[in-house]
Motif scaffolding. Structure first.
Motif, mmCIF file in Angstrom:
data_model
loop_
_atom_site.group_PDB
_atom_site.id
_atom_site.type_symbol
_atom_site.label_atom_id
_atom_site.label_comp_id
_atom_site.label_asym_id
_atom_site.label_seq_id
_atom_site.Cartn_x
_atom_site.Cartn_y
_atom_site.Cartn_z
ATOM 1 N N ALA A 56 28.403 49.158 48.615
ATOM 2 C CA ALA A 56 27.718 48.069 47.920
ATOM 3 C C ALA A 56 28.149 48.069 46.458
ATOM 4 O O ALA A 56 28.825 48.990 46.001
ATOM 5 N N CYS A 57 27.716 47.028 45.736
ATOM 6 C CA CYS A 57 28.016 46.932 44.303
ATOM 7 C C CYS A 57 26.732 46.658 43.527
ATOM 8 O O CYS A 57 25.811 46.027 44.042
ATOM 9 N N GLY A 58 26.708 47.080 42.293
ATOM 10 C CA GLY A 58 25.621 46.733 41.369
ATOM 11 C C GLY A 58 24.269 47.202 41.881
ATOM 12 O O GLY A 58 24.110 48.331 42.374
ATOM 13 N N THR A 59 23.300 46.320 41.778
ATOM 14 C CA THR A 59 21.936 46.650 42.181
ATOM 15 C C THR A 59 21.882 47.102 43.638
ATOM 16 O O THR A 59 21.145 48.032 43.985
ATOM 17 N N ALA A 60 22.672 46.462 44.483
ATOM 18 C CA ALA A 60 22.672 46.825 45.909
ATOM 19 C C ALA A 60 23.119 48.278 46.091
ATOM 20 O O ALA A 60 22.624 48.990 46.980
ATOM 21 N N ALA A 61 24.042 48.736 45.247
ATOM 22 C CA ALA A 61 24.494 50.128 45.349
ATOM 23 C C ALA A 61 23.370 51.087 44.952
ATOM 24 O O ALA A 61 23.236 52.175 45.521
ATOM 25 N N SER A 104 24.292 43.824 50.696
ATOM 26 C CA SER A 104 24.665 42.696 49.825
ATOM 27 C C SER A 104 23.621 41.598 49.932
ATOM 28 O O SER A 104 23.314 41.148 51.030
ATOM 29 N N GLN A 105 23.100 41.172 48.808
ATOM 30 C CA GLN A 105 22.162 40.057 48.794
ATOM 31 C C GLN A 105 22.867 38.803 49.284
ATOM 32 O O GLN A 105 22.401 38.137 50.194
ATOM 33 N N SER A 106 23.988 38.488 48.664
ATOM 34 C CA SER A 106 24.674 37.216 48.936
ATOM 35 C C SER A 106 25.417 37.222 50.262
ATOM 36 O O SER A 106 25.583 36.177 50.894
ATOM 37 N N VAL A 155 20.406 35.465 38.537
ATOM 38 C CA VAL A 155 21.596 36.298 38.743
ATOM 39 C C VAL A 155 21.213 37.774 38.874
ATOM 40 O O VAL A 155 21.708 38.490 39.743
ATOM 41 N N ALA A 156 20.323 38.232 38.006
ATOM 42 C CA ALA A 156 19.913 39.637 38.076
ATOM 43 C C ALA A 156 18.976 39.820 39.276
ATOM 44 O O ALA A 156 17.966 39.137 39.405
ATOM 45 N N SER A 157 19.336 40.746 40.127
ATOM 46 C CA SER A 157 18.606 40.922 41.386
ATOM 47 C C SER A 157 17.285 41.671 41.188
ATOM 48 O O SER A 157 17.225 42.655 40.452
ATOM 49 N N ALA A 363 28.001 36.231 37.486
ATOM 50 C CA ALA A 363 27.812 35.215 38.524
ATOM 51 C C ALA A 363 26.957 35.822 39.617
ATOM 52 O O ALA A 363 26.957 37.031 39.824
ATOM 53 N N LYS A 364 26.216 34.983 40.309
ATOM 54 C CA LYS A 364 25.317 35.481 41.362
ATOM 55 C C LYS A 364 26.104 36.101 42.507
ATOM 56 O O LYS A 364 25.690 37.087 43.085
ATOM 57 N N SER A 365 27.204 35.477 42.864
ATOM 58 C CA SER A 365 28.000 36.156 43.887
ATOM 59 C C SER A 365 29.459 36.120 43.456
ATOM 60 O O SER A 365 29.990 35.077 43.068
#
Ligand code: BG6
Length: 369
Positions: A56-61, A104-106, A155-157, A363-365
């Motif tokens: 995952a990336c970012g918040t998902a990670a 992944s959210q998106s 954008v920020a989850s 960007a959101k995704s």
């Protein structure tokens, strides 16, 4: 469409009790056993899994990092968390008994998609934890476990993060139940406790006025540090990420145990530090160690913003601010402790007059590698 809130982010923070509740919905039968019919991977294949890699990336990670503590505890399967963009370039150790869980959210993040494709090409089983029906990553995976956070626009989850942790916990408990180990019996009681979390988030959201006020007075702050241990560590990282994304200030999260190995040199008078304190009753017994960390940084002049379980008086003498969260068990605490950090980032960004829902350069995704 913002439900009476000024920004999508504020609305989505308030959606979080539903995001967790809806992600739990329909995942147990009448007797309380977990049923994940949607999984499309045979029980035999799942029983044979000897290694889990979360990509995952970012918040998902960070949701993945939280989940690692829980899944390993419940299943005794080794779990590794890989940033999706690093995964396929590091000669990953993958076999047909490896379960690769993407978050992944998106469902469209190119880095995560490429990691999933790479894992499949190496023969791994792939499960997508995703918030967007019909998106690419679930289509490219062997199975999908949807988070039911509803559309996330900011954008920020925020709510997707809580739903991702919830879904990964459901998956971990399901695997524990399948394997029938010593934690199989606990699965139902953890599910019951998870069911009590949405009401606790609601209670917590009702207490955020002071956090909003603190943020308002910190519009000139140039750096904020976050400390946490165990599941509080990824929450410290997430708290810092939220501030970078939304308020464009230097923010760093550390494992509190690292403090003495370097970061304590950063502490100077007035430096704001959020500390996520585990419950005094947490089984890992880390409460006292984190309280000592607060003392250490306070003695060096830090401004201590302490997130602690309600009723934990031990932090009071060393805290400039205490933010109390309802009690829950140690593995479920992240679903609560992250909320004040999201609220803080929201109001600090607002105090600085920034665009909360669409921070610059993000960007959101992200559909490019
Ligand atoms: C980043 C977003 O680009 O992608 C983060 O700014 C997000 O907020 C990350 O956590 C991962 O996105 P997704 O859709 O794969 O969860």
């Amino acid at each position: 469409e913002k439900g009476g809130y000024a920004t999508f982010m504020e609305k989505e923070i308030h959606d979080q009790p539903h995001a967790v509740a809806d992600t739990l919905l329909g995942r147990t039968d009448a007797s309380g056993r977990l049923v994940l019919d949607e999984l499309r991977i045979s029980e035999e294949q799942l029983e044979a899994v000897d290694r889990i890699t979360i990509v995952a990336c970012g918040t998902a990670a960070y949701a993945g990092m939280v989940a690692k503590y829980a899944i390993e505890h419940w299943t005794r399967i080794p779990v590794e968390v890989a940033l999706a963009h690093e995964f396929r370039y590091c000669d990953p150790i993958v076999s047909e008994r490896t379960l690769v869980v993407s978050i992944s959210q998106s469902g469209e993040t190119m880095d995560t998609l490429m990691a999933v494709k790479h894992a499949r090409s190496l023969g791994a089983l792939t499960i997508s934890v995703c918030n967007t029906h019909g998106s690419t990553i679930p289509r490219e995976s062997d199975a999908v476990l949807y988070t039911h956070a509803g559309p996330e626009i900011a954008v920020a989850s925020t709510k997707a993060f809580l739903a991702q942790i919830t879904a990964c916990y459901v998956l971990g408990l399901y695997l524990a139940q399948l394997r029938g180990g010593s934690f199989a019996d606990d699965a139902q009681s953890v599910m019951k406790e998870l069911g009590e979390v949405p009401a606790k988030i609601e209670t917590l959201l009702g207490r955020m006025d002071r956090v909003k006020e603190i943020a308002r007075f910190m519009a000139d702050t140039r750096a904020v540090l976050f400390l946490g241990r165990h599941v509080g560590y990824p929450i410290a990282l997430e708290g810092a990420l939220k501030l970078k994304e939304l308020a464009y200030i230097h923010a760093e999260g550390f494992a509190a145990g690292e403090l003495k190995h370097g970061p304590i040199a950063l502490i100077e008078p007035g430096q704001p530090v959020f500390v996520i304190v585990p419950s005094p009753t947490a089984e890992h017994g880390l409460h006292g160690k984190v309280v000592s960390n607060i003392q250490e940084i306070r003695a060096r002049g830090a401004r201590t913003l302490v997130i602690a379980e309600e009723g934990d008086e031990s932090v009071v003498p060393f805290a400039d601010e205490v933010i109390s969260v309802p009690a829950t068990s140690q593995l479920l605490a992240p679903l609560l402790t992250v909320v004040p950090l999201q609220v803080f980032a929201l109001w600090l960004s607002t105090a600085k007059g920034l665009d909360v829902d669409q921070p610059r350069n993000l960007a959101k995704s992200v559909t490019v590698e």
